[in-house]
Design a protein around this motif. Structure first.
Motif, mmCIF file in Angstrom:
data_model
loop_
_atom_site.group_PDB
_atom_site.id
_atom_site.type_symbol
_atom_site.label_atom_id
_atom_site.label_comp_id
_atom_site.label_asym_id
_atom_site.label_seq_id
_atom_site.Cartn_x
_atom_site.Cartn_y
_atom_site.Cartn_z
ATOM 1 N N THR A 183 -12.040 -5.674 62.433
ATOM 2 C CA THR A 183 -12.556 -4.382 62.885
ATOM 3 C C THR A 183 -11.426 -3.361 62.930
ATOM 4 O O THR A 183 -10.406 -3.602 63.580
ATOM 5 C CB THR A 183 -13.183 -4.504 64.277
ATOM 6 O OG1 THR A 183 -14.208 -5.493 64.240
ATOM 7 C CG2 THR A 183 -13.766 -3.179 64.724
ATOM 8 N N PRO A 184 -11.549 -2.247 62.220
ATOM 9 C CA PRO A 184 -10.492 -1.233 62.286
ATOM 10 C C PRO A 184 -10.376 -0.672 63.703
ATOM 11 O O PRO A 184 -11.385 -0.416 64.362
ATOM 12 C CB PRO A 184 -10.957 -0.169 61.286
ATOM 13 C CG PRO A 184 -12.427 -0.387 61.120
ATOM 14 C CD PRO A 184 -12.654 -1.848 61.337
ATOM 15 N N GLU A 185 -9.155 -0.514 64.149
ATOM 16 C CA GLU A 185 -8.926 -0.075 65.532
ATOM 17 C C GLU A 185 -8.320 1.319 65.591
ATOM 18 O O GLU A 185 -8.850 2.208 66.255
ATOM 19 C CB GLU A 185 -8.027 -1.089 66.243
ATOM 20 C CG GLU A 185 -8.657 -2.484 66.358
ATOM 21 C CD GLU A 185 -7.743 -3.465 67.034
ATOM 22 O OE1 GLU A 185 -6.580 -3.082 67.335
ATOM 23 O OE2 GLU A 185 -8.156 -4.617 67.261
ATOM 24 N N SER A 186 -7.205 1.538 64.907
ATOM 25 C CA SER A 186 -6.539 2.836 64.971
ATOM 26 C C SER A 186 -7.290 3.855 64.125
ATOM 27 O O SER A 186 -8.066 3.498 63.222
ATOM 28 C CB SER A 186 -5.098 2.707 64.474
ATOM 29 O OG SER A 186 -5.084 2.424 63.088
ATOM 30 N N GLU A 192 -6.757 3.254 60.467
ATOM 31 C CA GLU A 192 -7.514 2.124 59.930
ATOM 32 C C GLU A 192 -8.979 2.493 59.723
ATOM 33 O O GLU A 192 -9.599 2.088 58.735
ATOM 34 C CB GLU A 192 -7.395 0.922 60.869
ATOM 35 C CG GLU A 192 -6.004 0.296 60.900
ATOM 36 C CD GLU A 192 -5.901 -0.790 61.943
ATOM 37 O OE1 GLU A 192 -6.792 -0.869 62.820
ATOM 38 O OE2 GLU A 192 -4.929 -1.569 61.895
ATOM 39 N N ALA A 202 -9.085 4.637 56.634
ATOM 40 C CA ALA A 202 -8.921 3.833 55.427
ATOM 41 C C ALA A 202 -10.198 3.057 55.109
ATOM 42 O O ALA A 202 -10.580 2.943 53.938
ATOM 43 C CB ALA A 202 -7.746 2.872 55.594
ATOM 44 N N ALA A 203 -10.877 2.541 56.141
ATOM 45 C CA ALA A 203 -12.123 1.814 55.924
ATOM 46 C C ALA A 203 -13.198 2.732 55.336
ATOM 47 O O ALA A 203 -13.958 2.345 54.441
ATOM 48 C CB ALA A 203 -12.606 1.193 57.226
ATOM 49 N N VAL A 206 -5.641 1.740 48.504
ATOM 50 C CA VAL A 206 -5.357 1.603 49.934
ATOM 51 C C VAL A 206 -3.886 1.269 50.163
ATOM 52 O O VAL A 206 -3.236 1.804 51.074
ATOM 53 C CB VAL A 206 -6.272 0.540 50.563
ATOM 54 C CG1 VAL A 206 -5.867 0.257 52.011
ATOM 55 C CG2 VAL A 206 -7.731 1.005 50.516
ATOM 56 N N GLY A 259 -0.921 3.842 52.051
ATOM 57 C CA GLY A 259 -0.431 3.336 53.337
ATOM 58 C C GLY A 259 0.747 4.122 53.895
ATOM 59 O O GLY A 259 0.755 4.484 55.081
ATOM 60 N N PRO A 292 -0.642 9.586 61.057
ATOM 61 C CA PRO A 292 -1.630 8.596 61.483
ATOM 62 C C PRO A 292 -2.760 9.114 62.366
ATOM 63 O O PRO A 292 -3.688 8.362 62.671
ATOM 64 C CB PRO A 292 -0.774 7.594 62.275
ATOM 65 C CG PRO A 292 0.302 8.439 62.885
ATOM 66 C CD PRO A 292 0.565 9.543 61.913
#
Length: 394
Positions: free
Chosen positions: A95-98, A101, A104-105, A126, A130, A137
């Protein structure tokens, strides 16, 4: 056999046979099944509890006890079978958290679903973006992003790197920024701020194989036990110009034996129907009827020779060509793609033009085929000016 897995022995053995495992491997896999079943019973767990964390606990105990077959890879056949029959849960995706992320998903979903890009291309994108998401971010930074910041980032990344590398990263970043503007993650369109980068492709013509080198390649392929499979793959690349990824993606239903057509899954999820030459069809038929593992569960045409008989990966196809060329004494880089170059140069050598070569390679843009103009030496000789003689120089 005690424990919750006792009722799955017969089905698991059938799957191992289908995948081509040897009786010796049966023994090891059944031991692993018995140990896992007994461990689950001792822990008061059922097959439905085999989530990633529980599997990790089981393997950790086996490692502490010094047992054999204590890695996730060793447990993959058993877990794969239990998941396919629906008694063990599939592993949950990360599961993307930040915010980066999550972004990016979303970019991955857009690239795969909306644009229809190949999964390998998206994975490369991807990885390329990065560093940008590491420097920027947060959503606040994206909204305040300026063209000057983007240009400065790209310029700094270009220092000390070759043109092809920075061009690939710039293309990925441009795609990301276009999507971010589409999603209003940025306050203004920023893709053009990336700029353009020229990658020197050199002056050498495409590195096609000579007739002698093709003969050496075919001889090297014939020497191996799995020669029927490899001969068919080489024929597809040499005669039809298929990429390694297209060979790996070929499925049984893609071969229309009655009509003599081959359906190819190309770049960008394109489906192309190609006429199947007799010699290529004969090589494919020989492999499917005599060399392909029987009762294999995969629908991919080309399978691994050792167990498990799963479909070949793209790197495996490329490695096969590289190894065969090396055994045949042929040096050079980009082994699998050299066969595609050979197919295109063969069209030119037979009197065809760039349009015909582009049609064979299924290029969507004329510019993609322009590199083969360097290989059409007879046509280039007509454009070259005569070298001045000594009398003319005087």
């Amino acid at each position: 056999m005690s424990g919750p897995l006792g009722g799955f022995v017969e089905g698991f053995l059938g799957e191992l046979a289908e995948l081509g495992y040897s009786p010796r491997s049966y023994e090891w896999q059944l031991r692993l099944l018995r140990h896992l079943s007994e461990w689950l019973a001792a822990q008061g767990l059922a097959t439905g509890d085999l989530i990633t964390e529980v599997v990790g606990r089981f393997l950790a105990e086996r490692r502490r006890a010094g047992a054999k077959m204590r890695s996730e890879r060793a447990l993959a056949p058993l877990l794969g079978y239990l998941r396919r029959v629906g008694v063990a849960p599939d592993p949950l995706p990360a599961t993307p958290e930040s915010p980066a992320e999550v972004l990016a998903a979303g970019f991955v979903h857009y690239s795969l679903v909306e644009r229809g890009l190949d999964a390998r291309t998206v994975a490369g994108y991807v990885g390329q973006v990065g560093p940008f998401l590491a420097v920027f971010p947060s959503p606040d930074q994206w909204q305040g992003l300026t063209a000057r910041q983007v240009s400065a980032f790209v310029t700094q990344r270009a220092v000390g790197r070759c043109g092809a590398s920075i061009k690939a990263e710039a293309n990925a970043l441009r795609a990301l920024l276009r999507w971010m503007w589409l999603e209003r993650s940025t306050s203004a369109p920023m893709a053009e701020a990336v700029g353009s980068f020229a990658a020197d492709r050199g002056t050498r013509p495409p590195q096609a194989l000579s007739t002698t080198e093709v003969a050496a390649l075919r001889a090297a392929v014939t020497e191996r036990a799995d020669h029927l499979r490899n001969e068919a793959m080489v024929a597809l690349m040499l005669r039809l110009g298929l990429r390694a990824g297209e060979v790996a993606a070929l499925r049984l239903e893609d071969i229309d034996w009655q009509s003599g057509l081959l359906r190819v899954r190309g770049k960008g999820s394109h489906l192309d129907a190609l006429p199947l030459p007799v010699d290529v069809g004969e090589a494919l038929a020989a492999y499917v009827m005599e060399g392909r593992p029987p009762a294999a569960g995969s629908c991919q045409v080309f399978l691994r020779s050792p167990a498990p008989h799963t479909g070949l990966s793209v790197p495996a196809v490329s490695l096969m060509v590289s190894a065969a060329l090396l055994r045949g004494g042929v040096t050079g880089s980009g082994a699998a793609h050299r066969l595609r170059h050979t197919a295109a140069c063969g069209v030119l050598a037979a009197g065809g033009g760039l349009i015909e070569a582009g049609q064979l390679l299924r290029h969507t843009r004329v510019g993609s085929t322009a590199i083969y103009a360097k290989a059409d030496l007879p046509a280039l000789r007509g454009l070259a000016r005569p070298w001045p003689t000594m009398e003319e120089g005087q």
